[in-house]
Design a protein around this motif. Sequence first.
Motif, short mmCIF file in Angstrom:
data_model
loop_
_atom_site.label_atom_id
_atom_site.label_comp_id
_atom_site.label_asym_id
_atom_site.label_seq_id
_atom_site.Cartn_x
_atom_site.Cartn_y
_atom_site.Cartn_z
N GLY A 1 0.80 -1.23 0.00
CA GLY A 1 0.00 0.00 0.00
C GLY A 1 0.83 1.28 0.00
N ASP A 2 2.14 1.14 -0.12
CA ASP A 2 3.02 2.31 -0.11
C ASP A 2 3.12 2.92 -1.50
N GLU A 3 3.66 4.13 -1.54
CA GLU A 3 4.02 4.79 -2.78
C GLU A 3 5.55 4.81 -2.85
N VAL A 4 6.09 4.80 -4.06
CA VAL A 4 7.54 4.73 -4.25
C VAL A 4 8.01 5.88 -5.14
N VAL A 5 9.06 6.55 -4.68
CA VAL A 5 9.76 7.54 -5.48
C VAL A 5 11.18 7.02 -5.62
N ALA A 6 11.59 6.72 -6.85
CA ALA A 6 12.94 6.20 -7.11
C ALA A 6 13.75 7.26 -7.84
N VAL A 7 14.82 7.72 -7.20
CA VAL A 7 15.73 8.72 -7.77
C VAL A 7 16.98 7.97 -8.18
N LEU A 8 17.18 7.84 -9.50
CA LEU A 8 18.20 6.93 -10.01
C LEU A 8 19.24 7.63 -10.88
N PHE A 9 20.41 7.00 -10.94
CA PHE A 9 21.55 7.49 -11.70
C PHE A 9 21.17 7.75 -13.16
N SER A 10 21.86 8.68 -13.78
CA SER A 10 21.59 9.11 -15.16
C SER A 10 21.50 7.95 -16.14
N LYS A 11 20.44 7.95 -16.93
CA LYS A 11 20.27 6.91 -17.95
C LYS A 11 21.31 7.02 -19.05
N TYR A 12 21.99 8.16 -19.13
CA TYR A 12 23.03 8.35 -20.15
C TYR A 12 24.37 7.76 -19.73
#
Length: 154
Positions: A62-73
């Motif tokens: 039931g949680d929400e997720v915010v994923a801050v991830l390394f540059s796709k480049y």
Amino acid sequence: MIRIITDSLCDLTMDYAKELNIDIMPLTVRFGEDDFKCNNPSTAAVNPFEFEEIFKKYIDAGDEVVAVLFSKYMSATFQSASIAAENINSDRLYLIDCETGAMGQGLLVETAVTLRDEGKSAKEIADTIQALLKKTATYRRRFTGILKTWRTNQ
């Protein structure tokens, strides 16, 4: 509850991650083939299954997720997370390509934690981090400049 997830290229320690109540997905670091030689290491991105597993665990709870991830480049990590997100197909999952890494990524993660602790929604956190990306671009540019200098000196 809002869960903040990042990858180990953010330069935050696992102990600090526990203090912040966030998850860090570790990348694999390789030095040469099987041994530790004096050469440049390479990394292997987190695979989609690992992202899917953690995303699903929190979404199902039931949680929400915010994923801050390394540059796709600069890494396939964001692509792996995107594949996992497509498989889950949830409107409670926000992926952010931080367009940088290391210190810039760590600062964005810390900002997301502050916003979470202030009671902001996952969408508000994701929107704020997206808006801040322009202000962290100097890290990317500095890295690119170093890389260009290194290449021209080879």
